[in-house]
Design a protein around this motif. Structure first.
Motif, PDB file in Angstrom:
ATOM      1  N   UNK A   1       0.819  -1.209   0.000  1.00 10.40           N
ATOM      2  CA  UNK A   1       0.000   0.000   0.000  1.00 10.40           C
ATOM      3  C   UNK A   1       0.858   1.267   0.000  1.00 10.40           C
ATOM      4  N   UNK A   2       2.141   1.123  -0.240  1.00  6.28           N
ATOM      5  CA  UNK A   2       3.028   2.276  -0.309  1.00  6.28           C
ATOM      6  C   UNK A   2       3.659   2.665   1.014  1.00  6.28           C
ATOM      7  N   UNK A   3       3.439   1.888   2.046  1.00 10.60           N
ATOM      8  CA  UNK A   3       4.017   2.166   3.358  1.00 10.60           C
ATOM      9  C   UNK A   3       5.250   1.312   3.614  1.00 10.60           C
ATOM     10  N   UNK A   4       5.748   1.404   4.826  1.00 10.49           N
ATOM     11  CA  UNK A   4       6.908   0.637   5.248  1.00 10.49           C
ATOM     12  C   UNK A   4       6.600   0.061   6.616  1.00 10.49           C
ATOM     13  N   UNK A   5       6.889  -1.210   6.817  1.00  8.76           N
ATOM     14  CA  UNK A   5       6.539  -1.906   8.054  1.00  8.76           C
ATOM     15  C   UNK A   5       7.736  -2.614   8.658  1.00  8.76           C
ATOM     16  N   UNK A   6       7.656  -2.811   9.967  1.00 10.20           N
ATOM     17  CA  UNK A   6       8.642  -3.619  10.686  1.00 10.20           C
ATOM     18  C   UNK A   6       7.860  -4.485  11.671  1.00 10.20           C
ATOM     19  N   UNK A   7       8.254  -5.744  11.780  1.00 12.34           N
ATOM     20  CA  UNK A   7       7.538  -6.667  12.658  1.00 12.34           C
ATOM     21  C   UNK A   7       8.461  -7.411  13.600  1.00 12.34           C
ATOM     22  N   UNK A   8       7.951  -7.652  14.788  1.00 19.05           N
ATOM     23  CA  UNK A   8       8.703  -8.317  15.847  1.00 19.05           C
ATOM     24  C   UNK A   8       7.790  -9.287  16.579  1.00 19.05           C
ATOM     25  N   UNK A   9       8.378 -10.310  17.169  1.00 23.62           N
ATOM     26  CA  UNK A   9       7.645 -11.163  18.094  1.00 23.62           C
ATOM     27  C   UNK A   9       8.477 -11.310  19.342  1.00 23.62           C
ATOM     28  N   UNK A  10       7.798 -11.485  20.457  1.00 27.24           N
ATOM     29  CA  UNK A  10       8.521 -11.591  21.708  1.00 27.24           C
ATOM     30  C   UNK A  10       7.732 -12.348  22.749  1.00 27.24           C
ATOM     31  N   UNK A  11       8.413 -12.689  23.823  1.00 25.41           N
ATOM     32  CA  UNK A  11       7.746 -13.383  24.915  1.00 25.41           C
ATOM     33  C   UNK A  11       8.346 -12.929  26.239  1.00 25.41           C
ATOM     34  N   UNK A  12       7.513 -13.014  27.257  1.00 26.80           N
ATOM     35  CA  UNK A  12       7.939 -12.715  28.617  1.00 26.80           C
ATOM     36  C   UNK A  12       6.992 -13.431  29.558  1.00 26.80           C
ATOM     37  N   UNK A  13       7.341 -13.452  30.808  1.00 23.07           N
ATOM     38  CA  UNK A  13       6.410 -13.976  31.809  1.00 23.07           C
ATOM     39  C   UNK A  13       6.524 -13.174  33.086  1.00 23.07           C
ATOM     40  N   UNK A  14       5.408 -13.125  33.781  1.00 20.78           N
ATOM     41  CA  UNK A  14       5.373 -12.424  35.061  1.00 20.78           C
ATOM     42  C   UNK A  14       4.793 -13.361  36.105  1.00 20.78           C
ATOM     43  N   UNK A  15       5.213 -13.173  37.337  1.00 22.11           N
ATOM     44  CA  UNK A  15       4.654 -13.932  38.448  1.00 22.11           C
ATOM     45  C   UNK A  15       3.418 -13.198  38.955  1.00 22.11           C
ATOM     46  N   UNK A  16       2.309 -13.890  39.048  1.00 22.88           N
ATOM     47  CA  UNK A  16       1.061 -13.261  39.501  1.00 22.88           C
ATOM     48  C   UNK A  16       1.238 -12.641  40.883  1.00 22.88           C
ATOM     49  N   UNK A  17       2.014 -13.298  41.758  1.00 19.75           N
ATOM     50  CA  UNK A  17       2.203 -12.788  43.123  1.00 19.75           C
ATOM     51  C   UNK A  17       2.886 -11.421  43.129  1.00 19.75           C
ATOM     52  N   UNK A  18       3.715 -11.143  42.095  1.00 19.05           N
ATOM     53  CA  UNK A  18       4.415  -9.861  42.021  1.00 19.05           C
ATOM     54  C   UNK A  18       3.472  -8.687  41.782  1.00 19.05           C
ATOM     55  N   UNK A  19       2.278  -8.978  41.290  1.00 20.28           N
ATOM     56  CA  UNK A  19       1.315  -7.920  41.000  1.00 20.28           C
ATOM     57  C   UNK A  19       0.101  -7.970  41.924  1.00 20.28           C
ATOM     58  N   UNK A  20       0.212  -8.714  43.016  1.00 19.43           N
ATOM     59  CA  UNK A  20      -0.794  -8.688  44.066  1.00 19.43           C
ATOM     60  C   UNK A  20      -2.125  -9.335  43.736  1.00 19.43           C
ATOM     61  N   UNK A  21      -2.132 -10.282  42.816  1.00 19.30           N
ATOM     62  CA  UNK A  21      -3.391 -10.953  42.499  1.00 19.30           C
ATOM     63  C   UNK A  21      -3.894 -11.730  43.714  1.00 19.30           C
ATOM     64  N   UNK A  22      -5.205 -11.669  43.967  1.00 22.16           N
ATOM     65  CA  UNK A  22      -5.792 -12.410  45.084  1.00 22.16           C
ATOM     66  C   UNK A  22      -5.698 -13.909  44.843  1.00 22.16           C
ATOM     67  N   UNK A  23      -5.865 -14.301  43.590  1.00 21.21           N
ATOM     68  CA  UNK A  23      -5.720 -15.713  43.226  1.00 21.21           C
ATOM     69  C   UNK A  23      -4.416 -15.835  42.444  1.00 21.21           C
ATOM     70  N   UNK A  24      -3.592 -16.803  42.832  1.00 29.53           N
ATOM     71  CA  UNK A  24      -2.270 -16.930  42.230  1.00 29.53           C
ATOM     72  C   UNK A  24      -2.110 -18.316  41.624  1.00 29.53           C
ATOM     73  N   UNK A  25      -2.030 -18.352  40.292  1.00 28.71           N
ATOM     74  CA  UNK A  25      -1.823 -19.617  39.591  1.00 28.71           C
ATOM     75  C   UNK A  25      -0.399 -19.727  39.054  1.00 28.71           C
ATOM     76  N   UNK A  26       0.514 -18.915  39.595  1.00 26.36           N
ATOM     77  CA  UNK A  26       1.908 -18.973  39.157  1.00 26.36           C
ATOM     78  C   UNK A  26       2.241 -17.873  38.174  1.00 26.36           C
ATOM     79  N   UNK A  27       2.819 -18.252  37.058  1.00 27.06           N
ATOM     80  CA  UNK A  27       3.266 -17.287  36.066  1.00 27.06           C
ATOM     81  C   UNK A  27       2.261 -17.127  34.929  1.00 27.06           C
ATOM     82  N   UNK A  28       2.204 -15.914  34.413  1.00 29.07           N
ATOM     83  CA  UNK A  28       1.456 -15.643  33.188  1.00 29.07           C
ATOM     84  C   UNK A  28       2.499 -15.492  32.090  1.00 29.07           C
ATOM     85  N   UNK A  29       2.351 -16.245  31.034  1.00 32.71           N
ATOM     86  CA  UNK A  29       3.273 -16.206  29.905  1.00 32.71           C
ATOM     87  C   UNK A  29       2.621 -15.387  28.797  1.00 32.71           C
ATOM     88  N   UNK A  30       3.336 -14.381  28.325  1.00 31.52           N
ATOM     89  CA  UNK A  30       2.826 -13.508  27.264  1.00 31.52           C
ATOM     90  C   UNK A  30       3.588 -13.756  25.968  1.00 31.52           C
TER      91      UNK A  30
END
Length: 185
Positions: A147-176
């Protein structure tokens, strides 16, 4: 003489410093996604995504360390493909969207690991808390689009511990898993 002048001009043009290009993440064209998975009682995974988010980044392949990224996520747009579960995820056991309508990631450092691999360090604001996280990313590609534009693409992953963000229910890590395609501005 003209050939010499042209050669000197071309040489000077190729040695000019390059500047990072600014991109807007293409959420309108659905060319970006923020997906997650979290353990369900240790038996399987619940998977989902956030349907509404926005962001931008700056990127220059020659100066990766100067890159920056910013993402804002509408936490109420969580979608695990199950309406009742999504209602529960939105309440104060998890995302508490009535108090914390957005989550945000802002990079503080981008490292070039070679072979298009990047280590992106930044601050994730979630549940009103700021925590440093690292996203392991890979540049998928960049170039002109049809369409006449210019693009750049990336993929990535990380995980966070639910307990680090104060969730009342903790199922461990959330993987993004993040899939980001930007349109150069």
């Amino acid at each position: 003489m003209k050939k010499l002048a042209l050669a000197a001009l071309l040489s000077a043009a190729t040695t000019l410093p390059t500047m990072a290009a600014d991109y807007v993440i293409d959420t309108k064209g659905a060319h970006a996604a923020i997906n997650f998975k979290v353990s369900h009682l240790g038996y399987s995974y619940v998977t989902g995504r956030f349907n509404k988010f926005s962001g931008n980044f700056s990127y220059d392949a020659n100066k990766v360390a100067d890159s920056k990224i910013m993402l804002k996520i509408d936490t109420s747009s969580v979608d695990s493909n199950h309406a009742e579960r999504d209602k529960h995820i939105r309440n104060d056991d998890f995302l508490d969207v009535s108090k914390f309508a957005t989550a945000e990631f802002v990079s503080t450092k981008v490292e070039d690991l070679g072979n298009d691999k990047l280590k992106i360090t930044g601050t994730l604001t979630l549940q009103g808390m700021d925590k440093e996280i690292v996203i392991n990313a890979v540049k998928v590609g960049e170039g002109k689009d049809p369409w006449g534009g210019y693009r750049a693409g990336f993929e990535g992953s990380t995980q966070i511990a639910m307990k680090d963000f104060g969730y009342k229910m903790d199922f461990g890590n959330i993987i993004f898993d993040l899939h980001i395609e930007g349109v150069r501005q």
